[in-house]
Design a protein around this motif. Structure first.
Motif, mmCIF file in Angstrom:
data_model
loop_
_atom_site.group_PDB
_atom_site.id
_atom_site.type_symbol
_atom_site.label_atom_id
_atom_site.label_comp_id
_atom_site.label_asym_id
_atom_site.label_seq_id
_atom_site.Cartn_x
_atom_site.Cartn_y
_atom_site.Cartn_z
ATOM 1 N N SER A 5 -7.324 20.809 46.975
ATOM 2 C CA SER A 5 -6.289 21.149 46.892
ATOM 3 C C SER A 5 -5.495 21.243 45.013
ATOM 4 C CB SER A 5 -5.032 19.377 47.022
ATOM 5 O OG SER A 5 -3.701 20.266 47.153
ATOM 6 N N SER A 8 -1.654 16.942 43.943
ATOM 7 C CA SER A 8 -1.999 15.769 44.586
ATOM 8 C C SER A 8 -1.136 14.710 44.313
ATOM 9 C CB SER A 8 -3.266 14.444 42.942
ATOM 10 O OG SER A 8 -2.457 14.025 42.136
ATOM 11 N N ASP A 10 -0.525 12.183 42.865
ATOM 12 C CA ASP A 10 -0.281 11.535 41.784
ATOM 13 C C ASP A 10 1.007 12.922 40.280
ATOM 14 O OD1 ASP A 10 -1.134 9.609 41.623
ATOM 15 O OD2 ASP A 10 -3.752 9.551 41.270
ATOM 16 N N ASP A 11 0.276 14.065 41.048
ATOM 17 C CA ASP A 11 1.361 15.334 39.574
ATOM 18 C C ASP A 11 2.083 15.128 40.617
ATOM 19 O OD1 ASP A 11 -1.469 16.077 39.047
ATOM 20 O OD2 ASP A 11 -2.057 17.510 41.255
ATOM 21 N N THR A 192 2.909 17.343 50.019
ATOM 22 C CA THR A 192 2.103 16.033 49.033
ATOM 23 C C THR A 192 2.174 14.907 49.268
ATOM 24 O OG1 THR A 192 0.800 18.051 48.531
ATOM 25 C CG2 THR A 192 0.692 16.282 47.364
ATOM 26 N N ALA A 196 1.489 11.295 52.167
ATOM 27 C CA ALA A 196 0.728 10.546 51.057
ATOM 28 C C ALA A 196 1.218 9.135 51.537
ATOM 29 C CB ALA A 196 1.027 10.374 49.087
#
Length: 322
Positions: A5, A8, A10-11, A192, A196
């Motif tokens: 992808s 993420s 985290d991004d 995203t 999560a």
């Protein structure tokens, strides 16, 4: 093996840290009347209260803030029907650089004036006969500017995802998340973050009936191009999903619902009269899908992203009076 992808979780969290103190943490509204109407507990994330009046500032600033000093010294470019135009212009001003924005000739007057008000130079084109992506890329290359696309960029997608991140931080787990879909950046970033934080959540996109390119594309398993739609939801008047956003949405989006222009107006009226907020047509489309019964088997706790409120008083009054 599936391609990695472009964005993420985290991004998205890194984008949230970058935006802290710059973007607004927008409120989440609830309404017993709305809950009773749809038979669920509904949480409306009010991105109409974001800087520039729409979620777009999140992605534009996150992307511009990661440019090199040399890139910022030359300036930035963008193409947009209005909200990303304003967002990029303001992000450029915040970062001490200049912006050149390509906008359609028929963009709402209020959005053009606001973009110019943030200090940007505006170049116009005909959205029905010219390719804005090709024009925007050529404009940026000719002038040596860093191009910040409205949705097809990892940093833009990550920035947009912070809206859903905040919503879920404020509400806790949700059963479904409804998100307006244009090029797909908001829903890609939001999905995203949402999946999560809440793996069982249903992510549902909403498009105007005249602009169902993402729904068709998901059904056919590849990006489909349609004629440029004519709809009151100008922020969703696109002809094909983004090349970067579409694979993300293929993987994470559960369904796409469609709404008519009259249903969007009904949602705008409800938001004004009962929630006491102003939404532009694109900003009201997800709420419209819920209110019009376009969501199959609505679950108990539903998040709705009201993506923007940029509409001038004359157009607002005209739409609500139709």
């Amino acid at each position: 093996m599936a391609a990695a992808s472009p964005v993420s979780f985290d991004d998205v969290r890194a984008a949230a840290a970058r935006l802290a103190g710059i973007a607004h943490r927008t409120p989440v509204l609830t309404s017993r009347t709305l809950d009773s109407l749809v038979g669920a507990e509904v949480f409306v994330k009010c991105e109409n209260f974001q800087r520039v009046g729409a979620f777009k500032f999140r992605g534009a600033y996150n992307a511009a803030a990661q440019l090199t000093p040399a890139q910022l010294a030359k300036g930035v470019a963008a193409y947009s029907s209005g909200n990303h135009a304003q967002a990029t212009a303001l992000a450029a001003r915040e970062l001490g650089t200049s912006a050149v924005i390509l906008m359609p000739e028929d963009a709402p007057r209020s959005k053009r004036e606001a973009t110019a008000g943030y200090g940007a130079e505006i170049v116009t084109y005909d959205r029905y006969t010219e390719d804005r992506t090709a024009l925007g890329e050529a404009l940026a290359e000719d002038r040596g500017l860093a191009l910040i696309p409205p949705y097809d960029h990892p940093h833009v997608i990550a920035g947009q995802g912070t809206a859903a991140l905040e919503l879920l931080e404020d509400t806790g787990d949700l059963d479904a998340l409804l998100v307006p879909v244009g090029g797909g950046g908001l829903i890609a970033g939001s999905a995203t973050a949402a999946t999560a934080l809440c793996p069982r959540i249903r992510v549902i996109g909403v498009e105007p009936e005249a602009g169902d390119d993402t729904k068709r594309s998901l059904e056919q398993g590849e990006r489909v191009t349609i004629p440029v739609p004519r709809t009151i939801a100008d922020g969703q008047a696109l002809d094909t999903p983004g090349a970067l956003t579409f694979p993300v949405n293929q993987r994470l989006v559960d369904a796409v619902a469609l709404v008519g222009d009259d249903e969007i107006v009904d949602a705008m009226r409800f938001a004004f009269e009962r929630l006491k907020i102003v939404l532009e047509p694109s900003g009201a489309s997800a709420l419209a899908a819920l209110m019009a019964g376009r969501i199959d088997n609505p679950p108990r706790r539903i998040g709705v992203i009201a993506s923007g409120g940029n509409i001038d008083s004359e157009r607002f009054a005209a739409l609500l009076g139709r």
